[in-house]
Design a protein around this motif. Structure first.
Motif, PDB file in Angstrom:
ATOM      1  N   GLU A  75       0.831  -1.214   0.000  1.00  0.00           N
ATOM      2  CA  GLU A  75       0.000   0.000   0.000  1.00  0.00           C
ATOM      3  C   GLU A  75       0.861   1.258   0.000  1.00  0.00           C
ATOM      4  N   THR A  78       2.026   3.019  -3.252  1.00  0.00           N
ATOM      5  CA  THR A  78       1.116   3.807  -4.095  1.00  0.00           C
ATOM      6  C   THR A  78       1.103   5.270  -3.627  1.00  0.00           C
ATOM      7  N   GLU A  80      -1.384   7.100  -3.104  1.00  0.00           N
ATOM      8  CA  GLU A  80      -2.427   7.257  -2.072  1.00  0.00           C
ATOM      9  C   GLU A  80      -1.889   6.822  -0.715  1.00  0.00           C
ATOM     10  N   GLN A  83       0.443   9.478   0.634  1.00  0.00           N
ATOM     11  CA  GLN A  83      -0.333  10.628   1.163  1.00  0.00           C
ATOM     12  C   GLN A  83      -0.871  10.302   2.554  1.00  0.00           C
ATOM     13  N   LYS A  84      -1.423   9.079   2.655  1.00  0.00           N
ATOM     14  CA  LYS A  84      -2.023   8.656   3.932  1.00  0.00           C
ATOM     15  C   LYS A  84      -0.944   8.603   5.023  1.00  0.00           C
ATOM     16  N   GLU A  87      -0.065  11.937   6.213  1.00  0.00           N
ATOM     17  CA  GLU A  87      -1.170  12.452   7.036  1.00  0.00           C
ATOM     18  C   GLU A  87      -1.103  11.872   8.462  1.00  0.00           C
TER      19      GLU A  87
END
Ligand code: F6P
Length: 320
Positions: A75, A78, A80, A83-84, A87
């Motif tokens: 994960e 990627t 995304e 970004q997560k 965050e």
């Protein structure tokens, strides 16, 4: 930078705990708070985060493995996922992150740096295959572990006058094989960087050495070449010399770190925190010519490293 995080990523290596301890204590000494992130980037995405005090890293300097555990995360590869992860860092107040691992882990640290998290990588892998540094944490312990195991195989190989193929780790790199080849006095060392896959040459060499009175024939085979068991069967059939294959495997990744690994891990851990304290980001720590150095992650990942030719020549010269 008030709060930093630390994680270990990719394959574990002896000395990672010493590096974690150094990061935690150097940062606390500088007035920072430290968060430990479990299971590498995977744990970061799941917010598996704990506060670490100076006492939480007591008694770990001599322990193999990593108290923070490690993982490889699909994960996080990627955009995304990245970004997560950035965050999650922000939610936990993590402004700086120390990533202990190999090239893949540094690539991830580079992505987080682009997303505003200050990152510094520390080279931790038994493979020694990181180009920007002369040393990677774990290599010394791994080669000593492998060397001791190979000595034992050699004893029985001599007693039975056998040929032994011993496969060592290193992914696509031949550093562990080369160092063990020299340290164990191997008759042949098969290195991914230079092996020409001409098995007949190897067979001729075994026959020639037998004629010269050698009682055993030790072949160190790097994992990057592999196929030790089938190679052993073919060699036995072609030479008439009983041949056995031993794959050392993950034992090479465990055990209490050597002095060298503890010291390099401690120095690199402190150096990484020094960089974060200076507001630096997107860096990888290393050692070059005896100096502690750091490089831009993208530049570090572009660098190339090759096996020292002189060592390869000496290994051959001493195997007669
Ligand atoms: O990078 C360290 C290393 O032990 C390599 O030498 C080997 O190729 C790889 O990791 C094995 O990985 P895993 O533990 O996932 O089997």
């Amino acid at each position: 930078v008030k709060t930093i995080g630390v994680l270990t990523s990719g394959g574990d290596a002896p000395g990672m705990n010493a590096a974690i301890r150094a990061v935690v204590r150097e940062a606390i000494g500088k007035g920072m708070d430290v968060k430990g992130i479990y299971q590498g980037y995977k744990g970061l995405l799941n917010a598996e985060i704990v506060d670490l005090s100076a006492r939480d890293v007591s008694d770990i300097i001599s322990r193999g493995g990593t108290i923070l555990y490690t993982a490889r995360s699909q994960e996080f590869r990627t955009p995304e996922g990245q970004q997560k992860a950035a965050e999650v860092c922000r939610q936990h107040g993590i402004e700086g992150l120390v990533v202990i691992g190999g090239d893949g882990s540094f690539a991830g640290a580079g992505k987080l740096a682009e997303l505003g998290i200050n990152t510094v990588g520390i080279p931790g892998t038994i493979d020694l295959d990181i180009a920007c540094t002369d040393y990677t944490i774990g290599f010394d312990t791994a080669v000593n572990t492998a060397m001791e195991a190979i000595d034992k195989v050699r004893d029985t190989s001599t007693s039975h006058e056998r040929c032994s193929i011993i496969e060592v780790m290193g992914r696509n790199a031949g550093y562990i094989a080369l160092w063990c080849g020299i340290a164990n006095g191997a008759e042949d060392i098969l290195l991914p960087e230079s092996y020409d896959y001409d098995e007949q040459k190897l067979i001729n060499h075994i026959i020639e050495m037998r004629k010269r009175g050698k009682k055993h024939h030790i072949i160190i085979n790097a994992e990057g070449i592999g196929h030790s068991s089938s190679m052993a069967r073919r060699i036995e059939a072609a030479t008439g010399v009983e041949t056995r294959a031993t794959i050392l495997g993950h034992m090479q990744r465990g055990g209490s770190p050597t002095c060298r690994d503890r010291v390099y891990a401690s120095m690199m851990g402190s150096y990484a925190v020094d960089l974060l304290a200076e507001g630096k980001t997107n860096r990888v720590v290393g050692v070059k010519g005896g100096e502690w150095v750091d490089f831009d992650i993208a530049e570090a990942l572009k660098m190339q490293k090759s096996l020292p030719e002189y060592m390869v020549r000496v290994a051959k010269a001493l195997s007669i």
